[in-house]
Design a protein around this motif. Structure first.
Motif, PDB file in Angstrom:
ATOM      1  N   PRO A  41      83.015  57.074  51.349  1.00 32.87           N
ATOM      2  CA  PRO A  41      82.081  56.897  50.226  1.00 32.87           C
ATOM      3  C   PRO A  41      82.341  55.586  49.488  1.00 32.87           C
ATOM      4  CG  PRO A  41      83.719  58.569  49.712  1.00 32.87           C
ATOM      5  CD  PRO A  41      83.903  58.245  51.160  1.00 32.87           C
ATOM      6  N   ILE A  42      81.315  55.094  48.842  1.00 30.38           N
ATOM      7  CA  ILE A  42      81.379  53.837  48.094  1.00 30.38           C
ATOM      8  C   ILE A  42      81.894  54.104  46.679  1.00 30.38           C
ATOM      9  CG2 ILE A  42      80.031  51.867  47.253  1.00 30.38           C
ATOM     10  CD1 ILE A  42      77.864  52.792  49.370  1.00 30.38           C
ATOM     11  N   MET A  43      82.749  53.209  46.202  1.00 25.57           N
ATOM     12  CA  MET A  43      83.193  53.235  44.805  1.00 25.57           C
ATOM     13  C   MET A  43      82.919  51.864  44.205  1.00 25.57           C
ATOM     14  SD  MET A  43      86.886  54.253  43.101  1.00 25.57           S
ATOM     15  CE  MET A  43      86.515  56.005  43.007  1.00 25.57           C
ATOM     16  N   LEU A  44      81.983  51.806  43.260  1.00 22.46           N
ATOM     17  CA  LEU A  44      81.594  50.555  42.620  1.00 22.46           C
ATOM     18  C   LEU A  44      82.240  50.435  41.246  1.00 22.46           C
ATOM     19  CD1 LEU A  44      79.866  47.981  42.241  1.00 22.46           C
ATOM     20  CD2 LEU A  44      77.971  49.483  41.528  1.00 22.46           C
ATOM     21  N   PHE A  45      82.950  49.322  41.023  1.00 20.29           N
ATOM     22  CA  PHE A  45      83.608  49.059  39.756  1.00 20.29           C
ATOM     23  C   PHE A  45      82.751  48.136  38.890  1.00 20.29           C
ATOM     24  CE2 PHE A  45      87.165  50.606  42.135  1.00 20.29           C
ATOM     25  CZ  PHE A  45      88.034  51.148  41.199  1.00 20.29           C
ATOM     26  N   LEU A  46      82.602  48.523  37.618  1.00 17.27           N
ATOM     27  CA  LEU A  46      81.919  47.709  36.615  1.00 17.27           C
ATOM     28  C   LEU A  46      82.987  47.184  35.654  1.00 17.27           C
ATOM     29  CD1 LEU A  46      78.998  50.192  35.818  1.00 17.27           C
ATOM     30  CD2 LEU A  46      78.994  48.332  37.502  1.00 17.27           C
ATOM     31  N   HIS A  47      83.257  45.895  35.721  1.00 11.59           N
ATOM     32  CA  HIS A  47      84.373  45.338  34.946  1.00 11.59           C
ATOM     33  C   HIS A  47      84.065  45.244  33.466  1.00 11.59           C
ATOM     34  CE1 HIS A  47      82.522  41.391  34.317  1.00 11.59           C
ATOM     35  NE2 HIS A  47      82.241  41.296  35.609  1.00 11.59           N
ATOM     36  N   GLY A  48      85.116  44.981  32.694  1.00  9.25           N
ATOM     37  CA  GLY A  48      85.004  44.929  31.250  1.00  9.25           C
ATOM     38  C   GLY A  48      84.604  43.564  30.726  1.00  9.25           C
ATOM     39  N   LYS A  63      94.730  48.711  46.919  1.00  9.58           N
ATOM     40  CA  LYS A  63      94.997  48.875  48.350  1.00  9.58           C
ATOM     41  C   LYS A  63      94.934  50.337  48.779  1.00  9.58           C
ATOM     42  CE  LYS A  63      97.701  44.639  48.767  1.00  9.58           C
ATOM     43  NZ  LYS A  63      96.551  43.924  49.325  1.00  9.58           N
ATOM     44  N   ASN A  64      95.444  51.243  47.962  1.00  2.00           N
ATOM     45  CA  ASN A  64      95.354  52.667  48.309  1.00  2.00           C
ATOM     46  C   ASN A  64      93.911  53.156  48.271  1.00  2.00           C
ATOM     47  OD1 ASN A  64      98.039  53.296  48.890  1.00  2.00           O
ATOM     48  ND2 ASN A  64      98.548  53.591  46.741  1.00  2.00           N
ATOM     49  N   LEU A  65      93.165  52.707  47.273  1.00  2.00           N
ATOM     50  CA  LEU A  65      91.759  53.104  47.192  1.00  2.00           C
ATOM     51  C   LEU A  65      90.988  52.689  48.441  1.00  2.00           C
ATOM     52  CD1 LEU A  65      90.907  52.197  43.480  1.00  2.00           C
ATOM     53  CD2 LEU A  65      90.934  54.493  44.452  1.00  2.00           C
ATOM     54  N   GLU A  66      91.346  51.557  49.017  1.00  2.00           N
ATOM     55  CA  GLU A  66      90.654  51.062  50.203  1.00  2.00           C
ATOM     56  C   GLU A  66      90.826  51.988  51.404  1.00  2.00           C
ATOM     57  OE1 GLU A  66      92.063  47.100  50.878  1.00  2.00           O
ATOM     58  OE2 GLU A  66      91.180  46.298  49.028  1.00  2.00           O
ATOM     59  N   LYS A  67      91.831  52.863  51.371  1.00  2.00           N
ATOM     60  CA  LYS A  67      92.022  53.826  52.463  1.00  2.00           C
ATOM     61  C   LYS A  67      90.958  54.915  52.446  1.00  2.00           C
ATOM     62  CE  LYS A  67      97.067  53.334  52.165  1.00  2.00           C
ATOM     63  NZ  LYS A  67      98.334  54.044  51.822  1.00  2.00           N
ATOM     64  N   ASP A  68      90.465  55.251  51.258  1.00  2.00           N
ATOM     65  CA  ASP A  68      89.602  56.421  51.106  1.00  2.00           C
ATOM     66  C   ASP A  68      88.209  56.115  50.586  1.00  2.00           C
ATOM     67  OD1 ASP A  68      91.530  58.850  51.579  1.00  2.00           O
ATOM     68  OD2 ASP A  68      92.644  57.436  50.324  1.00  2.00           O
ATOM     69  N   PHE A  69      87.971  54.861  50.184  1.00  2.00           N
ATOM     70  CA  PHE A  69      86.666  54.461  49.671  1.00  2.00           C
ATOM     71  C   PHE A  69      86.284  53.091  50.217  1.00  2.00           C
ATOM     72  CE2 PHE A  69      88.641  57.133  46.437  1.00  2.00           C
ATOM     73  CZ  PHE A  69      87.621  57.997  46.065  1.00  2.00           C
ATOM     74  N   ILE A  70      85.009  52.803  50.199  1.00  2.00           N
ATOM     75  CA  ILE A  70      84.549  51.424  50.303  1.00  2.00           C
ATOM     76  C   ILE A  70      84.560  50.901  48.879  1.00  2.00           C
ATOM     77  CG2 ILE A  70      82.660  49.890  50.944  1.00  2.00           C
ATOM     78  CD1 ILE A  70      81.683  52.114  52.852  1.00  2.00           C
ATOM     79  N   VAL A  71      85.520  50.049  48.567  1.00  2.00           N
ATOM     80  CA  VAL A  71      85.732  49.591  47.190  1.00  2.00           C
ATOM     81  C   VAL A  71      84.913  48.324  46.940  1.00  2.00           C
ATOM     82  CG1 VAL A  71      87.428  48.842  45.492  1.00  2.00           C
ATOM     83  CG2 VAL A  71      88.052  50.569  47.197  1.00  2.00           C
ATOM     84  N   VAL A  72      84.076  48.382  45.925  1.00  2.00           N
ATOM     85  CA  VAL A  72      83.207  47.244  45.611  1.00  2.00           C
ATOM     86  C   VAL A  72      83.521  46.737  44.208  1.00  2.00           C
ATOM     87  CG1 VAL A  72      80.833  46.398  45.403  1.00  2.00           C
ATOM     88  CG2 VAL A  72      81.387  48.202  47.075  1.00  2.00           C
ATOM     89  N   GLN A 114      74.065  55.509  52.792  1.00  2.00           N
ATOM     90  CA  GLN A 114      74.549  56.625  51.983  1.00  2.00           C
ATOM     91  C   GLN A 114      73.534  56.917  50.886  1.00  2.00           C
ATOM     92  OE1 GLN A 114      78.687  56.370  50.773  1.00  2.00           O
ATOM     93  NE2 GLN A 114      79.279  55.266  52.634  1.00  2.00           N
ATOM     94  N   SER A 115      73.573  58.132  50.382  1.00  2.00           N
ATOM     95  CA  SER A 115      72.592  58.522  49.361  1.00  2.00           C
ATOM     96  C   SER A 115      73.125  58.377  47.942  1.00  2.00           C
ATOM     97  CB  SER A 115      72.139  59.966  49.584  1.00  2.00           C
ATOM     98  OG  SER A 115      73.247  60.857  49.493  1.00  2.00           O
ATOM     99  N   LYS A 116      74.464  58.395  47.796  1.00  2.00           N
ATOM    100  CA  LYS A 116      75.073  58.322  46.467  1.00  2.00           C
ATOM    101  C   LYS A 116      76.387  57.553  46.543  1.00  2.00           C
ATOM    102  CE  LYS A 116      73.187  62.765  44.853  1.00  2.00           C
ATOM    103  NZ  LYS A 116      73.511  64.086  44.268  1.00  2.00           N
ATOM    104  N   LEU A 117      76.868  57.110  45.373  1.00  2.00           N
ATOM    105  CA  LEU A 117      78.175  56.472  45.300  1.00  2.00           C
ATOM    106  C   LEU A 117      78.919  56.912  44.041  1.00  2.00           C
ATOM    107  CD1 LEU A 117      77.750  54.156  42.952  1.00  2.00           C
ATOM    108  CD2 LEU A 117      76.971  52.754  44.836  1.00  2.00           C
TER     109      LEU A 117
END
Length: 324
Positions: A41-48, A63-72, A114-117
């Motif tokens: 699944p995709i995980m999208l970060f919105l910075h501050g 790096k750990n998140l990259e194992k379980d998500f598509i980190v954006v 994918q339908s959601k993130l």
């Protein structure tokens, strides 16, 4: 150092490691996409900020998140790699940022079929994230807020009182002189810079990570930013902040309780006095949604995903297992 790129990811699955330019709201902007498995699944970060772009430093904490998500990670318009002198201040609006974010979400969902993130907002990014969650819930598995904004005006009062109290407790004469010499006016950039300087020194912004760990240690070794990009980083941040701060100061998610149609997870650092965690807790109490959780990070302030990255990863993994 002289050319933007991102390190490839080696693994057993079809990975992705891509720094690319996309057009959002008619403006060229940059996103960094990294993951060990393109089926995750995709995980999208919105910075501050506004303006605290994080493509240049976030990957080493993810790096750990990259194992379980598509980190954006997305450098929003006017900040980081997405800064351009052709962008005018009047284009820097919350509504334009909101539409940029939705456009990016649609692009990512279509790209990865994918339908959601998962949407993660940090500080100012929680304003954007909350508005996306409120208006476009059908695109999201859930929303995670870090340093959640509740009511900016109340938050700034609490932040100032904390900073002054710490200066008095520590008998920090220079801080007392500068803080007492300020007229409380969080709309004023000179006030904000001075108050934030002492807030940071007194541990109300971060206790588990330093500016050196976040920014300066990456200036030479980060692949995603060139030295020229780092030289423009502060200029872009100041431009974004000055363009949008008055709008951000009007944000109030407390007076009118929010109704969201997706699960919501608010992560708060115990020592966060930049967007005071006590107000974030109140905002959760006023929130109406299918499922909500408030999670304390005991050894953090405002930057908990960088201060306690292992705990943050564990919480994200738990949420993924519940919702996907």
């Amino acid at each position: 150092m002289f050319r933007r790129r991102t390190k490839p990811i080696k693994g057993h699955y079809q990975s992705i490691a891509l720094l690319e330019e996309v057009v959002l709201g008619g403006i060229k902007q940059f996103v960094l996409i990294r993951g060990e498995n393109k089926a995750n699944p995709i995980m999208l970060f919105l910075h501050g900020g506004p303006g605290t772009a994080q493509i240049g430093f976030a990957p080493k904490f993810q790096k750990n998140l990259e194992k379980d998500f598509i980190v954006v990670n997305w450098d929003q318009r006017g900040s980081g790699l997405s800064f351009s002198p052709e962008i005018h201040k009047e284009e820097m609006t919350i509504e334009n940022m909101l539409q940029d974010g939705v456009e990016l979400i649609k692009h990512l969902l279509e790209r990865f079929q994918q339908s959601k993130l998962f949407l993660v907002g940090h500080s100012w990014g929680t304003v954007l994230g909350t508005l996306i969650a409120e208006n476009y819930p059908h695109y999201l598995h859930g929303y995670i807020g870090i340093g959640q904004v509740a009511n900016m005006k109340k938050g700034e009062k609490i932040s100032y009182k904390y900073t002054l109290k710490k200066a008095e407790e520590l008998k920090e004469e220079k801080a007392l002189r500068e803080l007492n010499g300020l007229k409380f006016n969080p709309y004023d950039m000179n006030y904000l810079i001075t108050q934030r300087k002492w807030l940071t020194k007194f541990g109300g912004s971060a206790i588990g990570v330093s500016d050196f760990n976040l920014i300066y240690s990456n200036m030479i070794f980060a692949y995603e930013y060139t030295l020229k990009d780092w030289m423009l980083y502060m200029k872009a941040g100041r431009f974004s902040l000055e363009s949008m701060w008055t709008q951000v100061m009007e944000i109030d998610f407390l007076t009118n309780p929010l109704q969201l149609e997706i699960p919501v997870y608010i992560f708060a650092g115990k020592q966060d006095y930049q967007t005071p965690s006590e107000l974030a807790a109140n905002s959760v109490n006023n929130l109406d949604c299918p499922h909500k959780e408030f999670v304390w990070f005991d050894h953090s302030a405002h930057l908990l995903n960088f201060e306690e990255p292992q705990k943050f990863y564990g919480q994200c993994l738990r949420i993924k297992e519940m919702l996907v």
